[in-house]
Design a protein around this motif. Structure first.
Motif, PDB file in Angstrom:
ATOM      1  N   GLY A 129       0.917  -1.101   0.186  1.00  0.00           N
ATOM      2  CA  GLY A 129       0.033  -0.014  -0.011  1.00  0.00           C
ATOM      3  C   GLY A 129       0.810   1.209  -0.111  1.00  0.00           C
ATOM      4  N   ARG A 130       0.017   2.304   0.366  1.00  0.00           N
ATOM      5  CA  ARG A 130       0.685   3.641   0.345  1.00  0.00           C
ATOM      6  C   ARG A 130       1.702   4.232   1.351  1.00  0.00           C
ATOM      7  NH1 ARG A 130      -2.395   7.713   3.093  1.00  0.00           N
ATOM      8  NH2 ARG A 130      -4.710   6.984   3.722  1.00  0.00           N
ATOM      9  N   MET A 131       1.860   3.477   2.338  1.00  0.00           N
ATOM     10  CA  MET A 131       2.640   3.693   3.448  1.00  0.00           C
ATOM     11  C   MET A 131       3.136   2.493   4.155  1.00  0.00           C
ATOM     12  SD  MET A 131       1.335   5.835   6.806  1.00  0.00           S
ATOM     13  CE  MET A 131       1.187   7.248   5.748  1.00  0.00           C
ATOM     14  N   THR A 166       4.091   1.828   7.535  1.00  0.00           N
ATOM     15  CA  THR A 166       3.370   1.592   8.577  1.00  0.00           C
ATOM     16  C   THR A 166       3.116   3.024   9.231  1.00  0.00           C
ATOM     17  OG1 THR A 166       3.114   0.202  10.782  1.00  0.00           O
ATOM     18  CG2 THR A 166       5.423   1.362  10.128  1.00  0.00           C
ATOM     19  N   ALA A 167       1.809   2.877   9.666  1.00  0.00           N
ATOM     20  CA  ALA A 167       1.292   3.913  10.599  1.00  0.00           C
ATOM     21  C   ALA A 167       1.597   3.769  12.126  1.00  0.00           C
ATOM     22  CB  ALA A 167      -0.279   4.364  10.486  1.00  0.00           C
ATOM     23  N   GLY A 168       2.405   2.878  12.414  1.00  0.00           N
ATOM     24  CA  GLY A 168       2.828   2.477  13.694  1.00  0.00           C
ATOM     25  C   GLY A 168       1.976   1.634  14.676  1.00  0.00           C
ATOM     26  N   LEU A 169       2.191   1.773  15.699  1.00  0.00           N
ATOM     27  CA  LEU A 169       1.408   0.979  16.685  1.00  0.00           C
ATOM     28  C   LEU A 169      -0.056   0.741  16.377  1.00  0.00           C
ATOM     29  CD1 LEU A 169       1.531  -0.720  19.336  1.00  0.00           C
ATOM     30  CD2 LEU A 169       0.725   1.239  20.500  1.00  0.00           C
ATOM     31  N   ASP A 170      -1.021  -0.058  16.192  1.00  0.00           N
ATOM     32  CA  ASP A 170      -2.351  -0.130  15.971  1.00  0.00           C
ATOM     33  C   ASP A 170      -3.092   0.640  17.425  1.00  0.00           C
ATOM     34  OD1 ASP A 170      -5.193  -0.737  15.938  1.00  0.00           O
ATOM     35  OD2 ASP A 170      -4.713  -2.267  14.436  1.00  0.00           O
ATOM     36  N   LEU A 171      -3.349   1.917  17.093  1.00  0.00           N
ATOM     37  CA  LEU A 171      -3.959   2.570  18.183  1.00  0.00           C
ATOM     38  C   LEU A 171      -5.340   2.200  18.580  1.00  0.00           C
ATOM     39  CD1 LEU A 171      -2.524   5.887  17.239  1.00  0.00           C
ATOM     40  CD2 LEU A 171      -1.761   4.507  18.669  1.00  0.00           C
ATOM     41  N   LYS A 172      -6.020   1.660  17.597  1.00  0.00           N
ATOM     42  CA  LYS A 172      -7.562   1.094  17.839  1.00  0.00           C
ATOM     43  C   LYS A 172      -7.437  -0.057  18.667  1.00  0.00           C
ATOM     44  CE  LYS A 172      -9.106   2.980  13.492  1.00  0.00           C
ATOM     45  NZ  LYS A 172      -9.460   2.487  11.936  1.00  0.00           N
ATOM     46  N   GLU A 173      -6.443  -0.876  18.394  1.00  0.00           N
ATOM     47  CA  GLU A 173      -6.105  -2.119  19.319  1.00  0.00           C
ATOM     48  C   GLU A 173      -5.707  -1.603  20.737  1.00  0.00           C
ATOM     49  OE1 GLU A 173      -4.306  -6.219  18.504  1.00  0.00           O
ATOM     50  OE2 GLU A 173      -2.769  -4.954  19.649  1.00  0.00           O
TER      51      GLU A 173
HETATM   52  C1  LIG Z   1       4.157  -1.472  24.009  1.00  0.00           C
HETATM   53  C2  LIG Z   1       3.942  -0.326  22.809  1.00  0.00           C
HETATM   54  C3  LIG Z   1       4.908  -0.826  21.564  1.00  0.00           C
HETATM   55  C4  LIG Z   1       5.144   0.074  20.454  1.00  0.00           C
HETATM   56  C5  LIG Z   1       4.702   1.379  20.506  1.00  0.00           C
HETATM   57  C6  LIG Z   1       4.586   2.044  19.424  1.00  0.00           C
HETATM   58  C7  LIG Z   1       4.141   3.368  19.360  1.00  0.00           C
HETATM   59  C8  LIG Z   1       3.720   3.822  18.033  1.00  0.00           C
HETATM   60  O1  LIG Z   1       3.966   3.352  17.032  1.00  0.00           O
HETATM   61  S1  LIG Z   1       3.514   5.771  17.933  1.00  0.00           S
HETATM   62  C9  LIG Z   1       2.768   5.827  16.329  1.00  0.00           C
HETATM   63  C10 LIG Z   1       1.434   5.619  16.360  1.00  0.00           C
HETATM   64  N1  LIG Z   1       0.795   5.993  15.452  1.00  0.00           N
HETATM   65  C11 LIG Z   1       0.086   7.352  15.017  1.00  0.00           C
HETATM   66  O2  LIG Z   1       0.308   8.007  15.871  1.00  0.00           O
HETATM   67  C12 LIG Z   1      -0.189   7.644  13.495  1.00  0.00           C
HETATM   68  C13 LIG Z   1      -1.861   7.595  13.865  1.00  0.00           C
HETATM   69  N2  LIG Z   1      -2.528   7.779  12.154  1.00  0.00           N
HETATM   70  C14 LIG Z   1      -2.144   8.962  11.673  1.00  0.00           C
HETATM   71  O3  LIG Z   1      -1.679  10.104  12.128  1.00  0.00           O
HETATM   72  C15 LIG Z   1      -2.888   9.035  10.180  1.00  0.00           C
HETATM   73  O4  LIG Z   1      -3.599   7.950   9.986  1.00  0.00           O
HETATM   74  C16 LIG Z   1      -1.806   9.075   9.179  1.00  0.00           C
HETATM   75  C17 LIG Z   1      -0.785   7.928   9.479  1.00  0.00           C
HETATM   76  C18 LIG Z   1      -0.908  10.448   9.152  1.00  0.00           C
HETATM   77  C19 LIG Z   1      -2.181   8.924   7.736  1.00  0.00           C
HETATM   78  O5  LIG Z   1      -3.308   9.879   7.458  1.00  0.00           O
HETATM   79  P1  LIG Z   1      -4.125   9.964   6.209  1.00  0.00           P
HETATM   80  O6  LIG Z   1      -3.505   9.566   5.112  1.00  0.00           O
HETATM   81  O7  LIG Z   1      -5.199  10.867   6.319  1.00  0.00           O
HETATM   82  O8  LIG Z   1      -5.177   8.304   6.474  1.00  0.00           O
HETATM   83  P2  LIG Z   1      -6.055   8.017   7.607  1.00  0.00           P
HETATM   84  O9  LIG Z   1      -7.350   8.375   6.813  1.00  0.00           O
HETATM   85  O10 LIG Z   1      -5.696   8.606   8.929  1.00  0.00           O
HETATM   86  O11 LIG Z   1      -6.007   6.489   7.868  1.00  0.00           O
HETATM   87  C20 LIG Z   1      -6.549   5.502   6.917  1.00  0.00           C
HETATM   88  C21 LIG Z   1      -6.965   4.334   7.730  1.00  0.00           C
HETATM   89  O12 LIG Z   1      -6.038   3.689   8.658  1.00  0.00           O
HETATM   90  C22 LIG Z   1      -6.363   3.637   9.898  1.00  0.00           C
HETATM   91  N3  LIG Z   1      -5.224   3.925  10.735  1.00  0.00           N
HETATM   92  C23 LIG Z   1      -4.214   4.917  10.666  1.00  0.00           C
HETATM   93  N4  LIG Z   1      -3.357   4.992  11.521  1.00  0.00           N
HETATM   94  C24 LIG Z   1      -3.773   3.904  12.532  1.00  0.00           C
HETATM   95  C25 LIG Z   1      -3.077   3.544  13.493  1.00  0.00           C
HETATM   96  N5  LIG Z   1      -1.932   3.754  13.961  1.00  0.00           N
HETATM   97  N6  LIG Z   1      -3.763   2.776  14.212  1.00  0.00           N
HETATM   98  C26 LIG Z   1      -4.987   1.906  13.787  1.00  0.00           C
HETATM   99  N7  LIG Z   1      -5.542   2.315  12.295  1.00  0.00           N
HETATM  100  C27 LIG Z   1      -4.995   3.318  12.014  1.00  0.00           C
HETATM  101  C28 LIG Z   1      -7.385   4.947  10.021  1.00  0.00           C
HETATM  102  O13 LIG Z   1      -7.910   4.848  11.049  1.00  0.00           O
HETATM  103  C29 LIG Z   1      -8.088   4.829   8.612  1.00  0.00           C
HETATM  104  O14 LIG Z   1      -8.848   3.826   8.993  1.00  0.00           O
HETATM  105  P3  LIG Z   1     -10.585   3.866   8.604  1.00  0.00           P
HETATM  106  O15 LIG Z   1     -11.234   2.418   8.893  1.00  0.00           O
HETATM  107  O16 LIG Z   1     -10.661   4.432   7.349  1.00  0.00           O
HETATM  108  O17 LIG Z   1     -10.628   4.739   9.767  1.00  0.00           O
END
Ligand SMILES: CC/C=C\C=C\CC(=O)SCCNC(=O)CCNC(=O)[C@H](O)C(C)(C)COP(=O)(O)OP(=O)(O)OC[C@H]1O[C@@H](n2cnc3c(N)ncnc32)[C@H](O)[C@@H]1OP(=O)(O)O
Length: 279
Positions: free
Chosen positions: A62-64, A66-73
């Motif tokens: 896909g286009r990225m 990874t967006a990192g940790l699954d924040l929903k989970e």
């Molecule tokens: C014990 C701990 C261990 C490890 C810890 C790790 C820490 C980290 O990884 S910190 C980083 C966490 N991630 C984030 O903060 C990023 C959150 N997401 C965003 O900011 C944005 O989504 C984006 C990455 C900048 C992309 O934006 P955009 O291009 O506008 O796409 P979206 O419409 O926002 O996303 C598309 C689709 O993906 C879902 N999604 C995006 N990021 C996550 C995520 N991190 N977890 C779960 N799902 C994610 C987003 O909800 C959209 O899904 P829909 O079903 O359409 O809602």
């Protein structure tokens, strides 16, 4: 040839010994849920003892990257739910620590698998993505790639390897601290400049071609020489020069006795390609 079946990873192995691992949750921008990081750990642990695997290309669909940790989970899964909600802080903390250690172990499996891993990053590489690529051997990016040590933005310190490995990769403490404290976007060009990635390509297809090319070159060499080199580079990074040299001498006391050295030297003198059996 071995077969690998996973839910969040697509894995294939070429006859030459190049394994390709694609993280595949594009609908969630390859966010890391528990299933994804557990499978990364299982897959790379298996690679270590799979002679069919000589080098690895890691990528994401896909286009990225990874967006990192699954924040929903993270809001609903094991991170947010202690096994006993009524337990005291020490009892809850004990299991929380085991969870973090298990996550660390899964990502460290990439570093510990002994076979060199070339990773391709396109689009964003956030949070756990930086932990993961820091455990790889060679990092390649596309022009649209960017990197964010994003953890401080979700209220935590990075805990899966970035703070330990990134300073050793980049060797610029001031830069590392800046990007870890600010979580700012680091574009591919800057990542190349500081040495986080070794090359930048126009498209994902170009980057993949470059990665497969590097992994293919590695796979054609003596697997004894290659696993020894990865193992000794990692050991030497984590020890003094003297300790590294001592350990290398001991390791090579065994490795010098492979058939591969004789094969390689004779082929080189005859100017002929060499073939090395799998480990
Ligand atoms: C014990 C701990 C261990 C490890 C810890 C790790 C820490 C980290 O990884 S910190 C980083 C966490 N991630 C984030 O903060 C990023 C959150 N997401 C965003 O900011 C944005 O989504 C984006 C990455 C900048 C992309 O934006 P955009 O291009 O506008 O796409 P979206 O419409 O926002 O996303 C598309 C689709 O993906 C879902 N999604 C995006 N990021 C996550 C995520 N991190 N977890 C779960 N799902 C994610 C987003 O909800 C959209 O899904 P829909 O079903 O359409 O809602």
């Amino acid at each position: 040839m071995s077969s690998y079946k996973f839910e969040c990873l697509n894995v294939s192995i070429s006859p030459e010994g190049v394994a390709r691992v694609e993280i595949s949750r594009p609908e969630a921008l390859n966010a890391f849920n528990t299933q994804t990081w557990t499978e990364i750990g299982q897959c790379f642990t298996r690679f270590k003892s799979d002679g069919d695997v000589r080098s690895v290309v890691l990528s994401a669909s896909g286009r990225m990257f990874t967006a990192g940790l699954d924040l929903k989970e993270a809001m609903t899964g094991p991170l947010s739910k202690p096994r006993d909600p009524d337990a005291d802080v020490a009892r809850k903390g004990y299991y929380h620590r085991l969870f973090i250690l298990g996550f660390q172990e899964a990502i460290s499996a990439v570093e510990l698998c002994d076979k060199p891993v070339v990773v391709v990053v396109q689009g964003g590489c956030l949070g756990i993505g930086v932990d993961l690529i820091s455990a790889c051997d060679v990092r390649i990016a596309t022009e649209d790639a960017y990197f964010m040590v994003k953890e401080v933005d979700i209220g935590m310190a990075a805990d899966i390897g970035t703070l330990q490995r990134l300073p050793k990769i980049v060797g610029n403490d001031s830069w590392v601290r800046e990007v870890c404290y600010t979580a700012r976007k680091v574009p591919a060009k800057e990542a190349r400049f500081v040495g986080l990635v070794s090359s930048v390509h126009a498209t994902t297809a170009d980057a993949m071609r470059a990665a497969v090319d590097i992994a293919g070159t590695i796979a054609a060499k003596s697997p004894v020489a290659i696993v020894s080199t990865k193992h000794l580079l990692n050991y030497s990074r984590d020890h003094s020069v003297r300790e590294g040299l001592e350990y290398t001498a001991l390791w090579n006391t065994l490795a010098h006795n492979s058939h591969d050295m004789a094969t390689a030297i004779v082929s080189s003198l005859r100017k002929q390609p060499a073939h090395f059996p799998k480990l």
